[in-house]
Design a protein around this motif. Structure first.
Motif, mmCIF file in Angstrom:
data_model
loop_
_atom_site.group_PDB
_atom_site.id
_atom_site.type_symbol
_atom_site.label_atom_id
_atom_site.label_comp_id
_atom_site.label_asym_id
_atom_site.label_seq_id
_atom_site.Cartn_x
_atom_site.Cartn_y
_atom_site.Cartn_z
ATOM 1 N N PHE A 224 0.785 -1.240 0.000
ATOM 2 C CA PHE A 224 0.000 0.000 0.000
ATOM 3 C C PHE A 224 0.813 1.285 0.000
ATOM 4 N N LEU A 225 2.057 1.273 0.443
ATOM 5 C CA LEU A 225 2.789 2.523 0.622
ATOM 6 C C LEU A 225 3.086 3.231 -0.707
ATOM 7 N N LYS A 226 3.430 2.468 -1.745
ATOM 8 C CA LYS A 226 3.716 3.094 -3.041
ATOM 9 C C LYS A 226 2.468 3.795 -3.568
ATOM 10 N N ASN A 227 1.328 3.165 -3.492
ATOM 11 C CA ASN A 227 0.079 3.762 -3.951
ATOM 12 C C ASN A 227 -0.305 4.976 -3.094
ATOM 13 N N TYR A 228 -0.081 4.880 -1.805
ATOM 14 C CA TYR A 228 -0.386 5.997 -0.904
ATOM 15 C C TYR A 228 0.468 7.213 -1.253
ATOM 16 N N MET A 229 1.765 6.994 -1.488
ATOM 17 C CA MET A 229 2.660 8.092 -1.839
ATOM 18 C C MET A 229 2.279 8.687 -3.197
ATOM 19 N N LEU A 230 1.894 7.851 -4.140
ATOM 20 C CA LEU A 230 1.454 8.339 -5.453
ATOM 21 C C LEU A 230 0.240 9.249 -5.294
ATOM 22 N N LYS A 231 -0.704 8.866 -4.464
ATOM 23 C CA LYS A 231 -1.900 9.692 -4.248
ATOM 24 C C LYS A 231 -1.536 11.049 -3.626
ATOM 25 N N LEU A 232 -0.551 11.080 -2.734
ATOM 26 C CA LEU A 232 -0.098 12.347 -2.160
ATOM 27 C C LEU A 232 0.530 13.242 -3.234
ATOM 28 N N ILE A 233 1.341 12.650 -4.107
ATOM 29 C CA ILE A 233 1.969 13.414 -5.194
ATOM 30 C C ILE A 233 0.897 13.948 -6.138
ATOM 31 N N GLU A 234 -0.064 13.113 -6.491
ATOM 32 C CA GLU A 234 -1.159 13.540 -7.379
ATOM 33 C C GLU A 234 -1.934 14.713 -6.761
ATOM 34 N N LYS A 235 -2.233 14.613 -5.492
ATOM 35 C CA LYS A 235 -2.986 15.653 -4.788
ATOM 36 C C LYS A 235 -2.206 16.974 -4.803
ATOM 37 N N ARG A 236 -0.939 16.903 -4.492
ATOM 38 C CA ARG A 236 -0.090 18.090 -4.476
ATOM 39 C C ARG A 236 0.007 18.696 -5.874
ATOM 40 N N ASN A 237 0.188 17.858 -6.887
ATOM 41 C CA ASN A 237 0.337 18.360 -8.251
ATOM 42 C C ASN A 237 -0.951 18.985 -8.786
ATOM 43 N N LYS A 238 -2.093 18.456 -8.378
ATOM 44 C CA LYS A 238 -3.364 19.079 -8.773
ATOM 45 C C LYS A 238 -3.450 20.497 -8.223
ATOM 46 N N MET A 239 -2.981 20.686 -7.010
ATOM 47 C CA MET A 239 -2.998 22.014 -6.391
ATOM 48 C C MET A 239 -2.037 22.953 -7.124
ATOM 49 N N ILE A 240 -0.841 22.468 -7.455
ATOM 50 C CA ILE A 240 0.122 23.280 -8.204
ATOM 51 C C ILE A 240 -0.467 23.670 -9.553
ATOM 52 N N LYS A 241 -1.030 22.693 -10.267
ATOM 53 C CA LYS A 241 -1.627 22.942 -11.588
ATOM 54 C C LYS A 241 -2.750 23.978 -11.485
ATOM 55 N N PHE A 242 -3.632 23.803 -10.518
ATOM 56 C CA PHE A 242 -4.749 24.720 -10.341
ATOM 57 C C PHE A 242 -4.249 26.148 -10.096
ATOM 58 N N GLN A 243 -3.315 26.306 -9.164
ATOM 59 C CA GLN A 243 -2.810 27.636 -8.825
ATOM 60 C C GLN A 243 -2.052 28.260 -10.002
ATOM 61 N N ALA A 244 -1.255 27.467 -10.701
ATOM 62 C CA ALA A 244 -0.472 27.981 -11.830
ATOM 63 C C ALA A 244 -1.377 28.435 -12.969
#
Length: 151
Positions: free
Chosen positions: A127-147
């Protein structure tokens, strides 16, 4: 050691994307669900080369602290943050940026190694690899939205 490679296309200038990816404030905003806080080192604004930040957060109901340092940077094409103290045996995160047509491609190369030997490797796969991927996706969505919002 698990490696996550995740690409995000953003309709915004490379410099804006690069700066948002280094923003402590934006990171905190994107990680509200894990109660993340910057408790030492650089605690707001943009983190730069040789600066560190200590995060406190709650994951899986367990409180964690982790200190990361920016160990390499070439504005505005890449930077690397590495865990220097915390729950992982190793954590190395490359952030790469390049212009493709009128967009910025942001690539995360995230390598980590859990502690606890064989048990840690099992947790990585289960589960840890998938959990970390979801955190990266969440962070990148925020970066994309703000940019893109600023365009």
């Amino acid at each position: 050691m698990p490696t996550i490679i995740f690409k995000t296309l953003i309709n915004a200038p490379i410099r804006r994307c690069f700066d948002l990816a280094r923003s402590i404030d934006l990171h905190l905003q994107s990680m509200k669900s894990s109660e993340e806080k910057a408790i030492a080192g650089k605690s707001s604004g943009m983190i730069n080369l040789d600066e560190s930040v200590t995060w406190s957060a709650r994951h899986f109901g367990i409180p964690f602290e982790m200190t990361n340092k920016i160990s390499a940077m070439e504005y505005p094409t890449f930077f690397i943050d590495e865990m220097i103290k915390g729950p992982f045996k190793k954590l190395h995160h490359q952030h790469q940026f390049k212009i493709i047509d009128a967009q910025t491609e942001m690539t995360d190369i995230f390598e980590f190694h859990a502690p606890f030997g064989l048990l840690g490797r099992l947790l990585e796969k289960i589960f840890l690899k998938n959990y970390m991927l979801k955190l990266i996706e969440k962070r990148n969505k925020m970066i994309k939205f703000q940019a893109e919002m600023a365009c």
